[in-house]
Motif scaffolding. Structure first.
Motif, PDB file in Angstrom:
ATOM      1  N   ASN A 236       0.820  -1.207   0.000  1.00 32.43           N
ATOM      2  CA  ASN A 236       0.000   0.000   0.000  1.00 32.43           C
ATOM      3  C   ASN A 236       0.856   1.260   0.000  1.00 32.43           C
ATOM      4  OD1 ASN A 236       0.930  -0.083   2.632  1.00 32.43           O
ATOM      5  ND2 ASN A 236      -1.062  -0.516   3.548  1.00 32.43           N
ATOM      6  N   ASP A 237       2.143   1.084  -0.397  1.00 36.49           N
ATOM      7  CA  ASP A 237       3.053   2.222  -0.474  1.00 36.49           C
ATOM      8  C   ASP A 237       3.881   2.112  -1.752  1.00 36.49           C
ATOM      9  OD1 ASP A 237       4.176   4.611   0.317  1.00 36.49           O
ATOM     10  OD2 ASP A 237       5.304   3.808   1.987  1.00 36.49           O
ATOM     11  N   ASN A 238       5.174   2.341  -1.668  1.00 38.07           N
ATOM     12  CA  ASN A 238       6.034   2.377  -2.848  1.00 38.07           C
ATOM     13  C   ASN A 238       6.308   0.972  -3.391  1.00 38.07           C
ATOM     14  OD1 ASN A 238       7.980   2.824  -4.785  1.00 38.07           O
ATOM     15  ND2 ASN A 238       9.211   4.206  -3.535  1.00 38.07           N
ATOM     16  N   VAL A 239       5.850   0.713  -4.601  1.00 40.71           N
ATOM     17  CA  VAL A 239       6.048  -0.598  -5.223  1.00 40.71           C
ATOM     18  C   VAL A 239       7.537  -0.888  -5.447  1.00 40.71           C
ATOM     19  CG1 VAL A 239       5.627  -1.959  -7.319  1.00 40.71           C
ATOM     20  CG2 VAL A 239       3.785  -0.610  -6.334  1.00 40.71           C
ATOM     21  N   ASP A 240       8.310   0.145  -5.756  1.00 40.61           N
ATOM     22  CA  ASP A 240       9.731  -0.041  -6.075  1.00 40.61           C
ATOM     23  C   ASP A 240      10.504  -0.666  -4.916  1.00 40.61           C
ATOM     24  OD1 ASP A 240       9.309   1.026  -8.560  1.00 40.61           O
ATOM     25  OD2 ASP A 240       9.975   3.049  -8.022  1.00 40.61           O
ATOM     26  N   THR A 241      10.133  -0.303  -3.685  1.00 42.18           N
ATOM     27  CA  THR A 241      10.826  -0.861  -2.512  1.00 42.18           C
ATOM     28  C   THR A 241      10.614  -2.363  -2.430  1.00 42.18           C
ATOM     29  OG1 THR A 241      10.508   1.207  -1.305  1.00 42.18           O
ATOM     30  CG2 THR A 241      11.056  -0.732  -0.002  1.00 42.18           C
ATOM     31  N   LEU A 242       9.394  -2.797  -2.667  1.00 37.44           N
ATOM     32  CA  LEU A 242       9.074  -4.228  -2.629  1.00 37.44           C
ATOM     33  C   LEU A 242       9.762  -4.962  -3.773  1.00 37.44           C
ATOM     34  CD1 LEU A 242       7.527  -6.501  -1.263  1.00 37.44           C
ATOM     35  CD2 LEU A 242       5.472  -5.824  -2.519  1.00 37.44           C
ATOM     36  N   VAL A 243       9.748  -4.386  -4.954  1.00 37.03           N
ATOM     37  CA  VAL A 243      10.411  -4.989  -6.111  1.00 37.03           C
ATOM     38  C   VAL A 243      11.910  -5.133  -5.859  1.00 37.03           C
ATOM     39  CG1 VAL A 243      11.040  -4.627  -8.539  1.00 37.03           C
ATOM     40  CG2 VAL A 243       8.696  -4.231  -7.795  1.00 37.03           C
ATOM     41  N   ASP A 244      12.503  -4.089  -5.284  1.00 37.65           N
ATOM     42  CA  ASP A 244      13.947  -4.078  -5.058  1.00 37.65           C
ATOM     43  C   ASP A 244      14.378  -5.154  -4.067  1.00 37.65           C
ATOM     44  OD1 ASP A 244      16.599  -2.733  -5.436  1.00 37.65           O
ATOM     45  OD2 ASP A 244      16.391  -2.380  -3.279  1.00 37.65           O
ATOM     46  N   ILE A 245      13.601  -5.331  -3.017  1.00 36.85           N
ATOM     47  CA  ILE A 245      13.999  -6.289  -1.985  1.00 36.85           C
ATOM     48  C   ILE A 245      13.795  -7.731  -2.447  1.00 36.85           C
ATOM     49  CG2 ILE A 245      11.891  -6.697  -0.613  1.00 36.85           C
ATOM     50  CD1 ILE A 245      13.759  -5.779   1.837  1.00 36.85           C
ATOM     51  N   LEU A 246      12.983  -7.905  -3.495  1.00 36.44           N
ATOM     52  CA  LEU A 246      12.715  -9.244  -4.033  1.00 36.44           C
ATOM     53  C   LEU A 246      13.603  -9.596  -5.228  1.00 36.44           C
ATOM     54  CD1 LEU A 246       8.811  -9.188  -3.963  1.00 36.44           C
ATOM     55  CD2 LEU A 246      10.276 -10.637  -2.544  1.00 36.44           C
ATOM     56  N   LYS A 247      14.501  -8.716  -5.606  1.00 37.94           N
ATOM     57  CA  LYS A 247      15.238  -8.906  -6.854  1.00 37.94           C
ATOM     58  C   LYS A 247      16.113 -10.154  -6.872  1.00 37.94           C
ATOM     59  CE  LYS A 247      18.847  -5.629  -5.404  1.00 37.94           C
ATOM     60  NZ  LYS A 247      19.402  -4.278  -5.662  1.00 37.94           N
ATOM     61  N   SER A 248      16.494 -10.652  -5.705  1.00 37.01           N
ATOM     62  CA  SER A 248      17.317 -11.866  -5.657  1.00 37.01           C
ATOM     63  C   SER A 248      16.479 -13.139  -5.641  1.00 37.01           C
ATOM     64  CB  SER A 248      18.215 -11.841  -4.418  1.00 37.01           C
ATOM     65  OG  SER A 248      17.435 -11.877  -3.238  1.00 37.01           O
ATOM     66  N   SER A 249      15.154 -12.993  -5.583  1.00 40.19           N
ATOM     67  CA  SER A 249      14.281 -14.167  -5.515  1.00 40.19           C
ATOM     68  C   SER A 249      14.249 -14.901  -6.853  1.00 40.19           C
ATOM     69  CB  SER A 249      12.861 -13.744  -5.125  1.00 40.19           C
ATOM     70  OG  SER A 249      11.978 -14.848  -5.175  1.00 40.19           O
ATOM     71  N   THR A 250      14.286 -16.216  -6.775  1.00 40.50           N
ATOM     72  CA  THR A 250      14.216 -17.038  -7.985  1.00 40.50           C
ATOM     73  C   THR A 250      12.781 -17.510  -8.253  1.00 40.50           C
ATOM     74  OG1 THR A 250      14.767 -19.007  -6.676  1.00 40.50           O
ATOM     75  CG2 THR A 250      16.590 -17.838  -7.738  1.00 40.50           C
ATOM     76  N   THR A 251      11.855 -17.115  -7.380  1.00 38.60           N
ATOM     77  CA  THR A 251      10.450 -17.500  -7.516  1.00 38.60           C
ATOM     78  C   THR A 251       9.721 -16.515  -8.430  1.00 38.60           C
ATOM     79  OG1 THR A 251      10.469 -18.392  -5.264  1.00 38.60           O
ATOM     80  CG2 THR A 251       8.316 -17.939  -6.237  1.00 38.60           C
ATOM     81  N   ASP A 252       8.852 -17.028  -9.294  1.00 35.68           N
ATOM     82  CA  ASP A 252       8.029 -16.159 -10.135  1.00 35.68           C
ATOM     83  C   ASP A 252       6.937 -15.520  -9.285  1.00 35.68           C
ATOM     84  OD1 ASP A 252       9.406 -16.661 -12.490  1.00 35.68           O
ATOM     85  OD2 ASP A 252       8.184 -18.401 -12.993  1.00 35.68           O
ATOM     86  N   TYR A 253       6.756 -14.215  -9.429  1.00 37.92           N
ATOM     87  CA  TYR A 253       5.766 -13.522  -8.625  1.00 37.92           C
ATOM     88  C   TYR A 253       5.319 -12.260  -9.357  1.00 37.92           C
ATOM     89  CZ  TYR A 253       9.828 -10.612  -7.612  1.00 37.92           C
ATOM     90  OH  TYR A 253      10.926  -9.799  -7.746  1.00 37.92           O
ATOM     91  N   SER A 254       4.237 -11.669  -8.871  1.00 39.50           N
ATOM     92  CA  SER A 254       3.801 -10.372  -9.375  1.00 39.50           C
ATOM     93  C   SER A 254       3.655  -9.421  -8.199  1.00 39.50           C
ATOM     94  CB  SER A 254       2.475 -10.496 -10.124  1.00 39.50           C
ATOM     95  OG  SER A 254       1.421 -10.860  -9.254  1.00 39.50           O
ATOM     96  N   VAL A 255       3.942  -8.148  -8.443  1.00 38.93           N
ATOM     97  CA  VAL A 255       3.848  -7.125  -7.409  1.00 38.93           C
ATOM     98  C   VAL A 255       2.889  -6.028  -7.890  1.00 38.93           C
ATOM     99  CG1 VAL A 255       5.096  -5.333  -6.136  1.00 38.93           C
ATOM    100  CG2 VAL A 255       6.180  -7.545  -6.545  1.00 38.93           C
ATOM    101  N   SER A 256       1.955  -5.643  -7.015  1.00 38.38           N
ATOM    102  CA  SER A 256       0.996  -4.602  -7.357  1.00 38.38           C
ATOM    103  C   SER A 256       0.770  -3.680  -6.177  1.00 38.38           C
ATOM    104  CB  SER A 256      -0.354  -5.219  -7.758  1.00 38.38           C
ATOM    105  OG  SER A 256      -0.236  -6.082  -8.857  1.00 38.38           O
ATOM    106  N   ARG A 257       0.335  -2.464  -6.459  1.00 35.78           N
ATOM    107  CA  ARG A 257      -0.058  -1.547  -5.385  1.00 35.78           C
ATOM    108  C   ARG A 257      -1.545  -1.729  -5.111  1.00 35.78           C
ATOM    109  NH1 ARG A 257      -1.651   2.979  -3.078  1.00 35.78           N
ATOM    110  NH2 ARG A 257      -0.174   4.139  -1.771  1.00 35.78           N
ATOM    111  N   LEU A 258      -1.896  -1.740  -3.837  1.00 33.73           N
ATOM    112  CA  LEU A 258      -3.276  -1.956  -3.422  1.00 33.73           C
ATOM    113  C   LEU A 258      -3.548  -1.113  -2.184  1.00 33.73           C
ATOM    114  CD1 LEU A 258      -5.870  -3.818  -3.834  1.00 33.73           C
ATOM    115  CD2 LEU A 258      -4.860  -5.290  -2.079  1.00 33.73           C
ATOM    116  N   ASP A 259      -4.665  -0.428  -2.169  1.00 33.47           N
ATOM    117  CA  ASP A 259      -5.040   0.331  -0.976  1.00 33.47           C
ATOM    118  C   ASP A 259      -5.719  -0.603   0.033  1.00 33.47           C
ATOM    119  OD1 ASP A 259      -4.108   2.856  -1.787  1.00 33.47           O
ATOM    120  OD2 ASP A 259      -5.894   3.161  -3.024  1.00 33.47           O
ATOM    121  N   PHE A 260      -5.160  -0.672   1.214  1.00 35.85           N
ATOM    122  CA  PHE A 260      -5.762  -1.460   2.296  1.00 35.85           C
ATOM    123  C   PHE A 260      -5.314  -0.918   3.634  1.00 35.85           C
ATOM    124  CE2 PHE A 260      -1.848  -3.681   1.112  1.00 35.85           C
ATOM    125  CZ  PHE A 260      -1.258  -3.973   2.320  1.00 35.85           C
TER     126      PHE A 260
END
Length: 262
Positions: A238-262
């Protein structure tokens, strides 16, 4: 219910350290992760606020149809999981500082705990410490400001190094041989901590244990997926998507990241 997702929430991106362990151990399970970064950190909030936020996140995950909820936040676990379990029928998995293994294996009888104020001041943490660390000196340090820097993507900044060393220095002086990380954000600091600590100091976080407990509870409740394909993983912030994307960059798992208000 077997094919429904595992729901996971944290007060930000830190709980992805738990998410990674769960997806590695249970690769066929679907997961939905909520990074409640807008309200991070929970550690400086009151118990009532933490419970309110935990209920909000739980309701959102249940709305997605999740079959189990992993509270991937030490502060939320120690302040809210008892109430959550009484309010909802789904199983809840919590996370708390791994005092027990550190207390059982320490040779110097000195153990460091780096955690948030909300965790260190909680009733659950006090009970765990009293139970397992009566004859151990526990050096408790509040990691003030660490979560905020991680949430801003500044893990490797000079500010982080200085702040982290100021928290670790008293533990080094006390000759700890175990450092317990009491916040799901902190495993991302392990590479930096290893440059500051002696190789004789063992760093413990709870991620692997939480993943094993999740597997065990799913199995005992007959909730393990029968899916033989790789699971689908959706992470929301529910905040900056880039922070979440950046911290997951070493992950080998396929995933999707989205912004959501909650």
């Amino acid at each position: 219910m077997q094919q429904q997702a595992i729901g996971i929430f944290d007060s930000g991106v830190g709980g992805t350290s738990i998410w990674k362990e769960i997806t590695q151990l249970l690769p066929n399970e679907d997961t939905i992760y909520l990074a409640d970064s807008k309200y991070a950190p929970y550690g400086k909030r009151s118990k009532a606020e933490i419970l309110e936020l935990s209920i909000k996140n739980t309701e959102k995950l249940l709305g997605f149809g999740c079959k189990i909820i992993v509270v991937a936040c030490n502060t939320a676990t120690t302040n809210a999981i008892k109430e959550l379990r009484s309010m909802y029928d789904v199983p809840f998995i919590g996370i708390e500082p791994a005092i027990k293994p550190a207390a059982l294996h320490t040779k110097t009888k000195k153990v460091g705990v780096l955690a948030t104020k909300g965790t260190l001041s909680s009733e659950l943490f006090a009970k765990t410490s009293d139970l397992y660390a009566r004859n151990i000196e526990v050096i408790e340090v509040i990691g003030k400001g660490l979560v905020e820097l991680i949430e801003r993507g500044q893990i490797h900044s000079n500010e982080m190094h200085k702040l982290l060393f100021s928290y670790i220095a008293p533990m080094i002086k006390k000759n700890i041989d175990y450092l317990v990380l009491g916040c799901s954000h902190y495993p991302y600091l392990i590479p930096i901590l290893q440059t500051m600590l002696s190789s004789k100091v063992t760093i413990i976080d709870s991620g692997e244990a939480v993943a094993r407990q999740t597997q065990a509870i799913l199995k005992s409740n007959n909730l393990l997926t029968t899916n033989t394909k790789s699971g689908k993983h959706i992470l929301y912030t529910n905040d900056n998507v880039d922070t979440l994307v950046d911290i997951l960059k070493s992950s080998t798992t396929d995933y999707s990241v989205s912004r959501l208000d909650f």
